[in-house]
Design a protein around this motif. Structure first.
Motif, PDB file in Angstrom:
ATOM      1  N   LEU A 163      48.098  38.755  48.361  1.00  0.00           N
ATOM      2  CA  LEU A 163      46.886  39.585  48.366  1.00  0.00           C
ATOM      3  C   LEU A 163      47.215  41.022  48.749  1.00  0.00           C
ATOM      4  CD1 LEU A 163      44.397  37.101  50.093  1.00  0.00           C
ATOM      5  CD2 LEU A 163      44.400  37.790  47.698  1.00  0.00           C
ATOM      6  N   ARG A 164      48.060  41.209  49.753  1.00  0.00           N
ATOM      7  CA  ARG A 164      48.416  42.565  50.191  1.00  0.00           C
ATOM      8  C   ARG A 164      49.160  43.320  49.093  1.00  0.00           C
ATOM      9  NH1 ARG A 164      51.435  43.766  55.091  1.00  0.00           N
ATOM     10  NH2 ARG A 164      49.894  45.328  55.696  1.00  0.00           N
ATOM     11  N   SER A 165      50.038  42.633  48.364  1.00  0.00           N
ATOM     12  CA  SER A 165      50.784  43.286  47.276  1.00  0.00           C
ATOM     13  C   SER A 165      49.838  43.786  46.196  1.00  0.00           C
ATOM     14  CB  SER A 165      51.799  42.306  46.677  1.00  0.00           C
ATOM     15  OG  SER A 165      52.785  41.965  47.608  1.00  0.00           O
ATOM     16  N   LYS A 166      48.849  42.975  45.874  1.00  0.00           N
ATOM     17  CA  LYS A 166      47.886  43.349  44.842  1.00  0.00           C
ATOM     18  C   LYS A 166      47.047  44.547  45.293  1.00  0.00           C
ATOM     19  CE  LYS A 166      46.499  40.019  42.354  1.00  0.00           C
ATOM     20  NZ  LYS A 166      45.863  38.798  41.784  1.00  0.00           N
ATOM     21  N   ILE A 167      46.614  44.515  46.553  1.00  0.00           N
ATOM     22  CA  ILE A 167      45.817  45.634  47.094  1.00  0.00           C
ATOM     23  C   ILE A 167      46.650  46.902  47.133  1.00  0.00           C
ATOM     24  CG2 ILE A 167      44.716  46.510  49.201  1.00  0.00           C
ATOM     25  CD1 ILE A 167      43.842  43.596  49.768  1.00  0.00           C
ATOM     26  N   LEU A 168      47.903  46.780  47.566  1.00  0.00           N
ATOM     27  CA  LEU A 168      48.763  47.959  47.676  1.00  0.00           C
ATOM     28  C   LEU A 168      49.044  48.567  46.309  1.00  0.00           C
ATOM     29  CD1 LEU A 168      50.335  49.648  49.725  1.00  0.00           C
ATOM     30  CD2 LEU A 168      52.325  48.174  49.325  1.00  0.00           C
ATOM     31  N   ASN A 419      39.131  35.880  61.745  1.00  0.00           N
ATOM     32  CA  ASN A 419      38.429  37.143  61.980  1.00  0.00           C
ATOM     33  C   ASN A 419      39.005  38.259  61.116  1.00  0.00           C
ATOM     34  OD1 ASN A 419      36.484  38.748  63.630  1.00  0.00           O
ATOM     35  ND2 ASN A 419      38.361  39.761  64.309  1.00  0.00           N
ATOM     36  N   ALA A 420      40.334  38.300  60.975  1.00  0.00           N
ATOM     37  CA  ALA A 420      40.971  39.313  60.126  1.00  0.00           C
ATOM     38  C   ALA A 420      40.588  39.117  58.666  1.00  0.00           C
ATOM     39  CB  ALA A 420      42.490  39.254  60.290  1.00  0.00           C
ATOM     40  N   LEU A 421      40.503  37.865  58.227  1.00  0.00           N
ATOM     41  CA  LEU A 421      40.091  37.569  56.846  1.00  0.00           C
ATOM     42  C   LEU A 421      38.658  38.013  56.595  1.00  0.00           C
ATOM     43  CD1 LEU A 421      41.659  34.014  56.507  1.00  0.00           C
ATOM     44  CD2 LEU A 421      42.303  36.002  55.128  1.00  0.00           C
ATOM     45  N   VAL A 422      37.777  37.767  57.554  1.00  0.00           N
ATOM     46  CA  VAL A 422      36.371  38.177  57.421  1.00  0.00           C
ATOM     47  C   VAL A 422      36.280  39.699  57.312  1.00  0.00           C
ATOM     48  CG1 VAL A 422      34.157  38.303  58.638  1.00  0.00           C
ATOM     49  CG2 VAL A 422      35.414  36.147  58.559  1.00  0.00           C
ATOM     50  N   ASN A 423      37.044  40.408  58.141  1.00  0.00           N
ATOM     51  CA  ASN A 423      37.037  41.876  58.085  1.00  0.00           C
ATOM     52  C   ASN A 423      37.582  42.387  56.752  1.00  0.00           C
ATOM     53  OD1 ASN A 423      36.017  41.971  60.681  1.00  0.00           O
ATOM     54  ND2 ASN A 423      38.011  42.255  61.645  1.00  0.00           N
ATOM     55  N   LYS A 430      32.965  46.363  50.141  1.00  0.00           N
ATOM     56  CA  LYS A 430      32.637  47.793  50.127  1.00  0.00           C
ATOM     57  C   LYS A 430      33.279  48.492  48.930  1.00  0.00           C
ATOM     58  CE  LYS A 430      31.988  48.287  55.125  1.00  0.00           C
ATOM     59  NZ  LYS A 430      32.548  48.881  56.365  1.00  0.00           N
ATOM     60  N   VAL A 431      34.452  48.011  48.520  1.00  0.00           N
ATOM     61  CA  VAL A 431      35.108  48.574  47.328  1.00  0.00           C
ATOM     62  C   VAL A 431      34.201  48.373  46.110  1.00  0.00           C
ATOM     63  CG1 VAL A 431      37.065  48.371  45.750  1.00  0.00           C
ATOM     64  CG2 VAL A 431      37.446  48.222  48.221  1.00  0.00           C
ATOM     65  N   ILE A 432      33.698  47.163  45.930  1.00  0.00           N
ATOM     66  CA  ILE A 432      32.801  46.875  44.804  1.00  0.00           C
ATOM     67  C   ILE A 432      31.521  47.688  44.914  1.00  0.00           C
ATOM     68  CG2 ILE A 432      31.370  45.066  43.765  1.00  0.00           C
ATOM     69  CD1 ILE A 432      33.588  43.103  44.271  1.00  0.00           C
ATOM     70  N   GLU A 433      31.009  47.816  46.137  1.00  0.00           N
ATOM     71  CA  GLU A 433      29.782  48.608  46.350  1.00  0.00           C
ATOM     72  C   GLU A 433      30.006  50.063  45.940  1.00  0.00           C
ATOM     73  OE1 GLU A 433      27.038  49.918  50.161  1.00  0.00           O
ATOM     74  OE2 GLU A 433      28.054  47.966  50.228  1.00  0.00           O
ATOM     75  N   SER A 434      31.166  50.631  46.292  1.00  0.00           N
ATOM     76  CA  SER A 434      31.474  52.025  45.927  1.00  0.00           C
ATOM     77  C   SER A 434      31.587  52.183  44.410  1.00  0.00           C
ATOM     78  CB  SER A 434      32.778  52.465  46.591  1.00  0.00           C
ATOM     79  OG  SER A 434      32.651  52.488  47.992  1.00  0.00           O
ATOM     80  N   LEU A 448      40.212  49.806  50.440  1.00  0.00           N
ATOM     81  CA  LEU A 448      41.357  48.972  50.075  1.00  0.00           C
ATOM     82  C   LEU A 448      42.396  48.950  51.195  1.00  0.00           C
ATOM     83  CD1 LEU A 448      41.892  49.964  46.323  1.00  0.00           C
ATOM     84  CD2 LEU A 448      41.306  47.674  47.163  1.00  0.00           C
ATOM     85  N   MET A 449      42.658  50.112  51.782  1.00  0.00           N
ATOM     86  CA  MET A 449      43.649  50.177  52.849  1.00  0.00           C
ATOM     87  C   MET A 449      43.146  49.494  54.115  1.00  0.00           C
ATOM     88  SD  MET A 449      46.423  51.203  51.739  1.00  0.00           S
ATOM     89  CE  MET A 449      47.242  51.158  53.322  1.00  0.00           C
ATOM     90  N   ASP A 450      41.830  49.527  54.353  1.00  0.00           N
ATOM     91  CA  ASP A 450      41.279  48.796  55.494  1.00  0.00           C
ATOM     92  C   ASP A 450      41.534  47.294  55.329  1.00  0.00           C
ATOM     93  OD1 ASP A 450      40.389  51.037  56.781  1.00  0.00           O
ATOM     94  OD2 ASP A 450      38.311  50.882  56.078  1.00  0.00           O
TER      95      ASP A 450
END
Length: 479
Positions: A163-168, A419-423, A430-434, A448-450
């Protein structure tokens, strides 16, 4: 240079074998000062890595213990450092004496979890694997053990890194495009990113959903047994526990306080609380027990309602059904070996009436009540041990979705990771909302970086030193 550490890595009790572990750059120096082979000719410094040697530990000229010494040179060790393990006799005094000799000759005592912390800092495992180590040690049932082993092998790490690789990748594309708009266009990129974000959200949600099963595997099912006096609650507890945990008599109201017992069924742990029989009473002590029963029932993962099926339902039964009808519960019609007057149809009718009352209340008060329409109703006889297998099978179906497969599924068993997954999920939303609101592309990369950083908290790549120290401080000594 890190200090060379040492600790006893086995339980401090009288046992056949004890292990004293040494790790660090000076581990070979320390062992060479205190070890002598049987004939005194072997130089422990010159032996090959990952070999075992028989001899003695000396404190000066005094023989401390007869031992086997395992030599492992870094980086191919648990910590990534030179490591020595001394297998000595398992008496408490013998282990302490060997450890004292090691500390006198150049090592320092390890902090709780310091061996695993060094493995993490030296890149031998990520934080999710390190946390799996302590879960593995503390596991109390088959599912908890298998889940910990799966995480230790890197199941969570692999999923998070993907997941992190895709986001990055997409964050880097946006940043590059914004820096070089003449050569890289972001026209229409929002729709591409929206599709990617939806896929990531789906995977995050699946991991979050697994946390309920994960908590049950790790911590067990918080279970409360309720019912009227003499319904057979204590008999059920004794049957499930496999020994006489509660007093069983024909006198109503024998159990006045809560009894707690941990029971293993179908590979799961039930943390069972047997409560006082719920009924109207003027007895002050019994009334306090009834109040406790109601309090525990409100917080339970599962309520087991034991009904004496040989006696008619009364107002006390109705009060109990009001207590459980919107909870996760199993109703056991006990004493099926006798002539019964209560059956499943009658219970279903009572539950249905409660549902109708709830719907009416919902309309009048504008609130919404969640009513469990499918509470399992099972006939049993605690005395004759009948119906218990059906109860156990039902329990497994209720708390574990389908068959558990640790080869294919990942189960989050750690509240910090959840908790980290929920955040991260909220950031991706928020990305989709933007995108849907037509915001500039640099807004996408912020969220995305968050999400990227939150996921990094799971593997330990985004964590501060203080939090890392806090996590490892909860480990046992010698691990």
């Amino acid at each position: 240079m890190e200090k060379t550490i040492a600790a006893i890595s086995t339980a401090m009790s009288a046992s056949g074998i004890g292990i004293v572990r040494i790790s660090g750059d000076e581990a070979m120096d320390v062992i060479s000062r205190i070890y002598r082979s049987k004939n005194g000719k072997k130089n422990i410094r010159e032996v090959q890595s990952h070999t075992i040697h028989y001899g003695f530990i000396y404190d000066g000229e005094e023989v401390v213990d007869e031992v086997l010494v395992m030599i492992m040179r870094g980086p191919h060790t648990y910590t990534g450092e030179d490591t020595v393990e001394i297998d000595c006799h398992g008496g408490v005094y013998a282990m302490k004496k060997v450890l004292e000799t090691v500390l006198k000759n150049g090592a320092v005592i390890a902090e709780p979890g310091e061996f695993t912390k060094r493995a993490f800092l030296n890149g031998k495992m990520d934080l999710s694997q390190a946390e799996a180590v302590i879960d593995l040690i503390n596991s109390e049932n088959e599912y908890a053990l298998q889940s910990s082993v799966s995480q230790l092998k890197g199941s969570v790490k692999s999923a998070i890194n993907e997941l992190r690789s895709k986001i990055l990748y997409h964050t880097a594309f946006i940043e590059t495009a914004l820096d070089d708009p003449e050569h890289i266009s972001v026209d229409g990129y929002g729709e591409i990113l929206k599709g990617v974000s939806e896929e990531i959200i789906e995977k995050l949600q699946k991991l979050i959903d697994s946390a309920d099963d994960g908590r049950i595997m790790k911590e067990g099912i918080q279970t409360v047994i309720v019912g009227k006096p003499n319904a057979g609650k204590s008999s059920l507890l004794n049957l499930l526990a496999g020994h006489e945990r509660a007093i069983v008599t024909d006198i109503a109201g024998t159990t006045r306080d809560v009894l707690e017992e941990q029971i293993r069924l179908q590979g799961l742990n039930l943390n069972v609380i047997d409560t006082a029989g719920i009924r109207q009473t003027e007895d002050l002590v019994e009334k306090m027990g009834v109040d406790k029963a109601k309090e525990y029932a409100q917080k339970a993962d599962l309520i087991i309602y034991v009904v004496d099926a040989s006696k008619k339902l009364d107002e006390n039964d109705e009060k109990i059904m009001r207590l459980i009808y919107d909870k996760k519960a199993i109703i056991l019609l006990n004493k099926s070996d006798l002539e019964t007057v209560v059956d499943e149809n009658l219970i279903r009718e009572k539950i249905s009436n409660l549902k109708k009352e709830a719907e009416q209340t919902e309309k009048s008060e504008g609130q919404r009540y969640q009513v469990s329409e499918n509470i399992p109703v099972i006939q049993i006889s605690a005395k004759e041990e009948q119906g218990i297998q059906t109860f156990q099978d039902t329990l497994k179906e209720m708390f574990l979705r389908g068959n558990i497969s640790f080869n294919e599924e990942i189960y989050i068993t750690n509240a910090r990771q959840k908790n980290a997954l929920v955040n991260a999920l909220e950031s991706m939303k928020k990305v989709i909302e933007s995108i849907e609101n037509g915001m500039p592309e640099d807004f996408y990369s912020i969220d995305l970086m968050d999400a990227y950083e939150e996921l990094g908290n799971i593997t330990g790549e985004s964590m501060g030193e203080d939090l890392v120290n806090e996590i490892f401080s909860k480990f046992c000594m010698g691990k």
